[in-house]
Enzyme design. Structure first.
Site, short mmCIF file in Angstrom:
data_model
loop_
_atom_site.label_atom_id
_atom_site.label_comp_id
_atom_site.label_asym_id
_atom_site.label_seq_id
_atom_site.Cartn_x
_atom_site.Cartn_y
_atom_site.Cartn_z
N GLU A 1 0.81 -1.22 0.00
CA GLU A 1 0.00 0.00 0.00
C GLU A 1 0.85 1.27 0.00
OE1 GLU A 1 -2.79 -0.35 3.22
OE2 GLU A 1 -3.51 -2.30 2.55
N ASN B 1 2.03 -5.12 -3.18
CA ASN B 1 0.67 -5.53 -2.81
C ASN B 1 -0.15 -4.30 -2.46
OD1 ASN B 1 -1.18 -7.81 -2.04
ND2 ASN B 1 -1.02 -6.89 -0.01
N HIS C 1 -10.23 -6.82 -1.80
CA HIS C 1 -11.30 -6.49 -0.85
C HIS C 1 -12.41 -5.78 -1.64
CE1 HIS C 1 -8.89 -7.71 2.53
NE2 HIS C 1 -7.92 -6.86 2.22
N GLU D 1 -5.99 -11.12 -0.84
CA GLU D 1 -6.81 -10.86 0.35
C GLU D 1 -8.29 -10.82 0.00
OE1 GLU D 1 -5.34 -7.51 2.61
OE2 GLU D 1 -3.26 -7.88 1.97
N ASP E 1 -12.05 -10.94 -0.12
CA ASP E 1 -13.34 -11.08 0.58
C ASP E 1 -14.34 -10.18 -0.12
OD1 ASP E 1 -12.64 -8.50 1.61
OD2 ASP E 1 -11.97 -9.35 3.50
#
Length: 392
Positions: free
Chosen positions: A187, A230, A266, A295, A297
Site C-alpha cells: 500500500e 501488494n 477487498h 486478500e 473477501d
C-alpha cells in the site's frame, strides 16, 4: 502443487519466541448452502475430497489468512488459531497456502527495538509445514501497524534505515527457503495514486529509493522467495494500478528483484465488479511477473438483523466466481488467497460498520453459495468439474 496428508485437528507444534536480533534462533460435505444454525458439527472437507484444495488441483495455490493479532486482540474470543481446533482443521483441509493476517506485521513481531517475538509467526510456519501448505509472508514495509517505538522515537534517517534493514534481514532470513512469497512493500500509493511520501514513515524519512532497497535486502536474505508489491483497489486498470505499472517498470529497469504484483481483492457488492481484472493482471504478467489475488473477501451492507438476503448471497457468489475465473485465465497467476473463512473472525465488521458476511463459510462452518462458486470455478479450471468427490 504439493499434495499433503491432513493431520489431526489438534496437531499444532510448539513454537519458540525469539529475543534480540543477535539471538534469533533458526527456527462437511452436506449442507453446502445451509444457513447458520443448522446444528451441523462436521466441518466441510474433512470426510471427503470435497474441498477447495482438491478442486484447485495444480492450477494455483488456494490460500487463507490465518486469523489473529491486530484487531483480534480486542475481540471477545480467544485467539482462533490456538483455541479453535475445528478452524485449524478447516485451514488444513481446504487450503494449500496460508498467510498471516497480522502475526507477521511489525507491531506483532517487534515489541521493542531490541527484541523480536516470533511465537505466533513460528506457529503458523510449523502448522503449514506439518500439513504441506506453502506460506505467503505479509508484510515487510507498510505505513500501518508500526509500533510506537518506531513512529514516536527520535531516530535519525540513518537509524531508521538500519532498523528497517535489520527487520527485513532478520524476518526474511528466519524463514529463508520456507516462504513461497513475500509482500515486500504494501500500500505505498494512496487512493489518489500518489506515493505516500507523508503517510509512510519509511518513504517520508528515507525517500522513494527505500522501496528498491527493501526488495534488495529481502532477496539477499532469501533468494528463493518471490517478492511482491501488494495493494487494494488495484483490481482493475485505474490510476492507482497504472502507478504501480510505471513504478515496477522503473524498478525492473534498474535491476531490482521484483517478482510479482498482487491485488488484495477487498470487494463490496455495493459497487460494480472490476470487469477488467484479468486484463490488469495480464499486463503485469506481460512484464514477466507473477501475479496473485492476496486478500479476497466480498462484503455487503447487512440488512436489519444482520442476515444477508438470498439476492445478496447470490451476488457475493457471482463476484467470487468472477475473481477466480479471472485469476485462472492469466498464466502466471499462481496464488489466490481468501482473507478469512469465517465471518466471526473477519476484519470487515470492525472496519466497515454495518457491513459484513464477507467470507465463504457461515460461523458454524457450513457453506455459503460463495464457497460453491469458488469451488466450482476452480474445478472447471482444473478439469475436476463433475468429479464424484466434489458432489458426495
Amino acid at each position: 502443487m504439493r499434495r499433503r496428508q491432513i493431520l489431526a485437528a489438534g496437531a499444532l507444534a510448539t513454537t519458540t519466541a525469539a529475543v534480540g536480533p543477535a539471538a534469533v534462533a533458526a527456527p462437511a460435505p452436506s449442507g453446502r448452502t445451509t444457513p447458520p444454525g443448522n446444528g451441523s458439527t462436521t466441518p466441510p472437507g474433512l470426510a471427503t475430497k470435497d474441498t477447495l484444495a482438491f478442486a484447485a488441483g495444480d492450477v494455483l495455490a488456494i490460500g487463507c489468512a490465518v486469523a489473529g493479532g491486530g484487531h483480534h486482540l480486542s475481540q471477545p474470543y480467544p485467539a482462533p488459531f490456538t483455541h479453535d481446533e475445528t478452524y485449524r482443521a478447516v485451514l488444513a483441509a481446504e487450503f494449500t497456502s496460508l498467510s498471516a493476517e497480522n502475526q507477521m506485521k511489525w507491531d506483532h513481531l517487534r515489541p521493542s527495538r531490541d527484541a523480536f517475538d516470533f511465537t505466533d509467526a513460528d506457529a503458523i510456519m510449523e502448522f503449514a509445514a506439518q500439513n504441506g501448505l506453502v506460506v505467503r509472508g505479509h508484510t515487510l514495509m507498510w505505513h500501518n501497524q508500526i509500533p510506537a517505538w518506531v513512529t514516536e522515537g527520535e531516530h535519525s534517517p540513518e537509524e531508521l534505515r538500519a532498523i528497517l534493514k535489520e527487520h527485513i534481514e532478520t524476518v526474511v532470513g528466519r524463514y529463508a527457503g520456507r516462504m513461497q512469497q513475500w509482500d515486500v512493500v504494501n500500500e505505498i500509493f494512496d487512493d489518489a495514486a500518489v506515493l505516500r511520501t507523508e503517510g509512510n514513515i519509511w518513504i517520508r524519512e528515507l525517500g522513494p529509493e527505500i522501496i528498491a532497497d527493501c526488495f534488495r535486502w529481502a532477496h539477499a536474505a532469501d533468494p528463493q522467495a518471490l517478492l511482491f508489491v501488494n495493494d487494494y483497489n488495484v483490481e482493475g486498470i485505474n490510476p492507482k494500478s497504472d502507478a504501480y505499472y510505471a513504478l515496477i517498470q522503473d524498478l525492473l529497469a534498474d535491476g531490482v528483484p521484483v517478482h510479482g504484483f498482487s491485488t488484495q481483492g477487498h470487494i463490496s457488492i455495493r459497487y460494480g465488479f472490476p470487469s477488467d481484472l484479468a486484463e490488469n493482471l495480464q499486463r503485469f504478467a506481460d512484464l514477466g511477473l507473477q501475479t496473485a489475488i492476496t486478500e479476497l473477501d466480498v462484503r455487503m451492507d447487512l440488512p436489519e438483523g444482520g442476515r444477508p438476503t438470498e439476492e445478496q448471497l447470490a451476488k457475493q457468489a457471482e463476484y467470487h466466481r468472477l475473481v477466480v475465473e479471472a485469476a485462472v485465465s492469466v498464466e502466471g497467476c499462481r496464488s489466490l488467497t481468501l482473507w478469512g473463512v469465517l465471518d466471526k473472525y473477519s476484519w470487515v465488521p470492525g472496519t466497515f460498520p454495518g457491513e459484513g458476511a464477507a467470507t465463504v463459510l457461515w460461523d458454524d462452518f457450513t457453506r455459503k453459495p460463495a464457497y460453491d462458486a469458488v469451488q466450482d470455478a476452480l474445478a472447471e479450471a482444473s478439469g475436476r468439474a463433475g468429479h464424484p468427490a466434489l458432489r458426495s
